[in-house]
Design a protein around this motif. Structure first.
Motif, PDB file in Angstrom:
ATOM      1  N   ARG A  15      39.082  42.392  67.843  1.00 50.86           N
ATOM      2  CA  ARG A  15      39.239  41.755  66.533  1.00 50.86           C
ATOM      3  C   ARG A  15      38.674  40.340  66.537  1.00 50.86           C
ATOM      4  NH1 ARG A  15      42.041  42.819  61.991  1.00 50.86           N
ATOM      5  NH2 ARG A  15      42.449  41.045  60.628  1.00 50.86           N
ATOM      6  N   ALA A  16      38.928  39.603  67.622  1.00 46.05           N
ATOM      7  CA  ALA A  16      38.408  38.238  67.703  1.00 46.05           C
ATOM      8  C   ALA A  16      36.889  38.236  67.678  1.00 46.05           C
ATOM      9  CB  ALA A  16      38.927  37.555  68.968  1.00 46.05           C
ATOM     10  N   VAL A  21      31.916  37.093  64.754  1.00 42.58           N
ATOM     11  CA  VAL A  21      30.581  37.517  64.307  1.00 42.58           C
ATOM     12  C   VAL A  21      30.495  37.487  62.783  1.00 42.58           C
ATOM     13  CG1 VAL A  21      28.953  39.444  64.232  1.00 42.58           C
ATOM     14  CG2 VAL A  21      30.115  38.882  66.371  1.00 42.58           C
ATOM     15  N   THR A  22      31.550  37.958  62.114  1.00 44.09           N
ATOM     16  CA  THR A  22      31.563  37.954  60.644  1.00 44.09           C
ATOM     17  C   THR A  22      31.477  36.535  60.089  1.00 44.09           C
ATOM     18  OG1 THR A  22      32.894  39.984  60.617  1.00 44.09           O
ATOM     19  CG2 THR A  22      32.863  38.655  58.612  1.00 44.09           C
ATOM     20  N   LEU A  23      32.225  35.608  60.699  1.00 43.42           N
ATOM     21  CA  LEU A  23      32.192  34.220  60.235  1.00 43.42           C
ATOM     22  C   LEU A  23      30.826  33.585  60.481  1.00 43.42           C
ATOM     23  CD1 LEU A  23      35.725  32.946  61.339  1.00 43.42           C
ATOM     24  CD2 LEU A  23      34.899  33.269  58.993  1.00 43.42           C
ATOM     25  N   LEU A  24      30.202  33.896  61.622  1.00 47.65           N
ATOM     26  CA  LEU A  24      28.860  33.378  61.895  1.00 47.65           C
ATOM     27  C   LEU A  24      27.859  33.882  60.849  1.00 47.65           C
ATOM     28  CD1 LEU A  24      28.629  33.662  65.784  1.00 47.65           C
ATOM     29  CD2 LEU A  24      28.538  31.554  64.443  1.00 47.65           C
ATOM     30  N   LEU A  25      27.947  35.168  60.526  1.00 44.35           N
ATOM     31  CA  LEU A  25      27.064  35.724  59.501  1.00 44.35           C
ATOM     32  C   LEU A  25      27.344  35.094  58.141  1.00 44.35           C
ATOM     33  CD1 LEU A  25      27.092  39.525  60.465  1.00 44.35           C
ATOM     34  CD2 LEU A  25      25.213  37.898  60.742  1.00 44.35           C
ATOM     35  N   LEU A  26      28.620  34.831  57.861  1.00 44.94           N
ATOM     36  CA  LEU A  26      28.975  34.213  56.582  1.00 44.94           C
ATOM     37  C   LEU A  26      28.422  32.795  56.484  1.00 44.94           C
ATOM     38  CD1 LEU A  26      30.501  34.587  53.946  1.00 44.94           C
ATOM     39  CD2 LEU A  26      32.575  33.762  55.080  1.00 44.94           C
ATOM     40  N   VAL A  27      28.491  32.047  57.598  1.00 49.09           N
ATOM     41  CA  VAL A  27      27.895  30.708  57.617  1.00 49.09           C
ATOM     42  C   VAL A  27      26.398  30.794  57.323  1.00 49.09           C
ATOM     43  CG1 VAL A  27      27.328  28.729  59.086  1.00 49.09           C
ATOM     44  CG2 VAL A  27      29.622  29.699  59.153  1.00 49.09           C
ATOM     45  N   LEU A  28      25.715  31.747  57.956  1.00 49.06           N
ATOM     46  CA  LEU A  28      24.277  31.908  57.756  1.00 49.06           C
ATOM     47  C   LEU A  28      23.954  32.283  56.311  1.00 49.06           C
ATOM     48  CD1 LEU A  28      21.420  32.014  58.931  1.00 49.06           C
ATOM     49  CD2 LEU A  28      21.851  34.389  59.582  1.00 49.06           C
ATOM     50  N   ILE A  29      24.729  33.201  55.747  1.00 52.86           N
ATOM     51  CA  ILE A  29      24.480  33.642  54.363  1.00 52.86           C
ATOM     52  C   ILE A  29      24.680  32.482  53.387  1.00 52.86           C
ATOM     53  CG2 ILE A  29      25.373  35.119  52.516  1.00 52.86           C
ATOM     54  CD1 ILE A  29      26.015  37.205  54.712  1.00 52.86           C
ATOM     55  N   VAL A  30      25.788  31.743  53.561  1.00 49.12           N
ATOM     56  CA  VAL A  30      26.057  30.623  52.660  1.00 49.12           C
ATOM     57  C   VAL A  30      25.005  29.528  52.845  1.00 49.12           C
ATOM     58  CG1 VAL A  30      27.752  28.885  51.981  1.00 49.12           C
ATOM     59  CG2 VAL A  30      28.516  31.147  52.638  1.00 49.12           C
ATOM     60  N   LEU A  31      24.542  29.332  54.077  1.00 54.76           N
ATOM     61  CA  LEU A  31      23.484  28.350  54.344  1.00 54.76           C
ATOM     62  C   LEU A  31      22.208  28.713  53.581  1.00 54.76           C
ATOM     63  CD1 LEU A  31      22.534  26.849  57.791  1.00 54.76           C
ATOM     64  CD2 LEU A  31      20.768  27.813  56.345  1.00 54.76           C
ATOM     65  N   ARG A 273      43.735  31.768  61.715  1.00 54.25           N
ATOM     66  CA  ARG A 273      44.817  32.501  62.395  1.00 54.25           C
ATOM     67  C   ARG A 273      45.203  33.755  61.628  1.00 54.25           C
ATOM     68  NH1 ARG A 273      46.484  27.226  63.394  1.00 54.25           N
ATOM     69  NH2 ARG A 273      47.858  27.240  61.582  1.00 54.25           N
ATOM     70  N   GLN A 274      45.158  33.692  60.302  1.00 56.73           N
ATOM     71  CA  GLN A 274      45.462  34.871  59.498  1.00 56.73           C
ATOM     72  C   GLN A 274      44.414  35.959  59.726  1.00 56.73           C
ATOM     73  OE1 GLN A 274      48.244  34.983  57.802  1.00 56.73           O
ATOM     74  NE2 GLN A 274      47.970  37.027  56.923  1.00 56.73           N
ATOM     75  N   LEU A 275      43.154  35.557  59.909  1.00 55.43           N
ATOM     76  CA  LEU A 275      42.103  36.536  60.185  1.00 55.43           C
ATOM     77  C   LEU A 275      42.265  37.163  61.557  1.00 55.43           C
ATOM     78  CD1 LEU A 275      38.998  34.629  58.737  1.00 55.43           C
ATOM     79  CD2 LEU A 275      40.092  36.652  57.770  1.00 55.43           C
ATOM     80  N   LEU A 276      42.643  36.363  62.544  1.00 56.33           N
ATOM     81  CA  LEU A 276      42.768  36.868  63.917  1.00 56.33           C
ATOM     82  C   LEU A 276      44.064  37.624  64.144  1.00 56.33           C
ATOM     83  CD1 LEU A 276      41.392  33.957  66.141  1.00 56.33           C
ATOM     84  CD2 LEU A 276      40.280  36.090  65.528  1.00 56.33           C
TER      85      LEU A 276
END
Length: 336
Positions: A15-16, A21-31, A273-276
């Motif tokens: 899960r971690a 990975v999802t957060l990294l992709l989200l940063v890239l998409i928003v960037l 923490r809620q995500l993890l």
């Protein structure tokens, strides 16, 4: 799964890994979305040409000189705020604890304004000194046979209110133009960022990241009760002082380039923490959440018609519901 490095090891859960990975992709998409956003719309092909030096001068100026420094500063400052929030909340075992709540951000802001009044510059140095002096004062007042988390939080809240009033008083010593500019900065803004701001925030993050990485293991133990942590061999007060010093340095860096963006440090840790769902500090994930929230707030500020609002207005809009949710959770648990 355990990842072993020469100087430390990590236990990674599926899960971690997926959340990271999802957060990294989200940063890239928003960037990418943020680079496109603006009065002058650019295609991805035009953006790529500007980044590789193959575009015409106007496109290169828009992307490289204006939008990219602002975006990279937002990511760095948001990551620094999110990281410090998760560090304080873990160390003090309270989701309501963050540098903007316990006064450290306000101290950095006062120091930056005072440096501007006295020298006309040296904002980073002023923010760093203000944050350090605030941390020393709050820690000294909270110290009684060690550093107790609840005393630190209560005294920090009082210091935050006092220093916020002090910042307003210092603004009255500036001329009208400087006071208006500093007022926007105190709300938190990413307008007119340049490559100097990018180098400043990212150099600080790169320097402090290894220390933060080394603090990951003891921070996980600090989330336990004091007697358990002591039984595991941790020296609580020196460790809390080290965490506080590292976090204050990160706060000063973020404040110096983006102002005291409200609620970024506060909301990032609980969301991560809620995500993890594992109860661990989630430092890296909190940093990425902070970067995403800051980028989204800046995009909202840039998209507002007729007027350029500071990004801090939108981080406050995001943070207020999270604060109410956390207060409700703490009330139901009987911890308030």
């Amino acid at each position: 799964m355990i990842l072993r490095l020469p100087f430390l090891s990590f236990q990674l859960s599926p899960r971690a890994v997926s959340v990271t990975v999802t957060l990294l992709l989200l940063v890239l998409i928003v960037l990418l979305a943020s680079i496109q956003l603006g009065a002058f719309r650019l295609s991805f092909a035009q953006i790529w040409a500007a980044l590789t030096g193959q575009a015409e001068d106007m496109h290169r100026m828009i992307v490289v000189d204006h939008r990219l420094p602002r975006i990279l500063t937002a990511i760095g400052a948001g990551g620094a705020f999110g990281l410090t929030g998760a560090m304080f909340q873990t160390m003090l075992r309270n989701p309501l604890a963050s540098p903007d709540v316990i006064g450290f951000s306000a101290g950095a802001s006062c120091g930056a304004i005072l440096a501007m009044i006295l020298t006309g510059g040296f904002v980073l140095l002023g923010a760093l000194i203000g944050g350090i002096l605030t941390a020393i004062a709050v820690t000294a007042l909270a110290w009684k046979d060690g550093l107790h988390p609840y005393r630190l939080i209560l005294i920090g809240i009082g210091a935050s209110l006092t220093l916020t009033a002090g910042a307003d008083l210092l603004l009255s010593k500036l001329d009208e133009l400087s006071a208006a500019e500093m007022s926007r900065w105190l709300v938190g803004t990413l307008n007119s960022r340049n490559w100097g701001d990018v180098r400043l925030i990212w150099a600080g993050v790169v320097v402090l990241a290894p220390l933060t990485l080394c603090l990951q293991f003891p921070l996980t133990r600090l989330a336990m009760a004091d007697d358990i942590a002591v039984g595991l061999g941790l020296a609580l007060s020196p460790l809390r002082l080290m965490v506080t010093a590292t976090a204050v340095a990160l706060v000063a860096l973020g404040v110096s380039v983006a102002g005291p963006l409200p609620f970024i440090a506060f909301v990032s840790g609980p969301i991560a923490r809620q995500l993890l769902r594992g109860g661990k500090p989630a430092l890296f994930q909190a940093a990425m959440v902070g970067a995403v929230v800051t980028l989204l707030a800046d995009m909202a500020a840039r998209s507002t018609p007729m007027v350029q609002l500071p990004a801090g207005v939108f981080t406050a809009i995001i943070g207020a519901p999270v604060l109410m949710w956390l207060l409700l959770v703490q009330f139901r648990k009987g911890t308030l």
